[in-house]
Design a protein around this motif. Structure first.
Motif: not given
Length: 94
Positions: A5-23
């Motif tokens: 649960t802790a790990a999934t709470s760290l996953i950003p709630d984005l429609a698309a995966p993170l891009e390199h420039s957003q990390v």
């Protein structure tokens, strides 16, 4: 809260995966990366994606972070992996 649960709470709630420039911004928002390392261009972000979207963030003066988002396998697979990683970290032989 379980590890999964802790790990999934760290996953950003984005429609698309993170891009390199957003990390870097994402890691700054979590408070795990020093802003100075970004400003001084000491933070290196490497895309090592395969089945999942995976970025590795390193700097000369700090720990290495891995940002991983589920690919086609889904969030359940990633959550199970996140639950196992702390157990593996406690095994000195690994």
């Amino acid at each position: 809260m379980t590890s999964a649960t802790a790990a999934t709470s760290l996953i950003p709630d984005l429609a698309a995966p993170l891009e390199h420039s957003q990390v870097a911004h994402y890691l700054l928002s979590l408070g795990v990366v020093n802003p100075r390392s970004v400003l001084e261009e000491d933070l290196t972000i490497t895309d090592v994606s395969r089945r999942n979207t995976v970025f590795v963030a390193t700097s000369s003066g700090g720990p290495t972070y891995v940002v991983k988002e589920p690919g086609w396998a889904g969030a359940g697979t990633l959550a199970r992996e996140a639950a196992v990683l702390p157990l593996l970290a406690r095994e000195p032989a690994l």
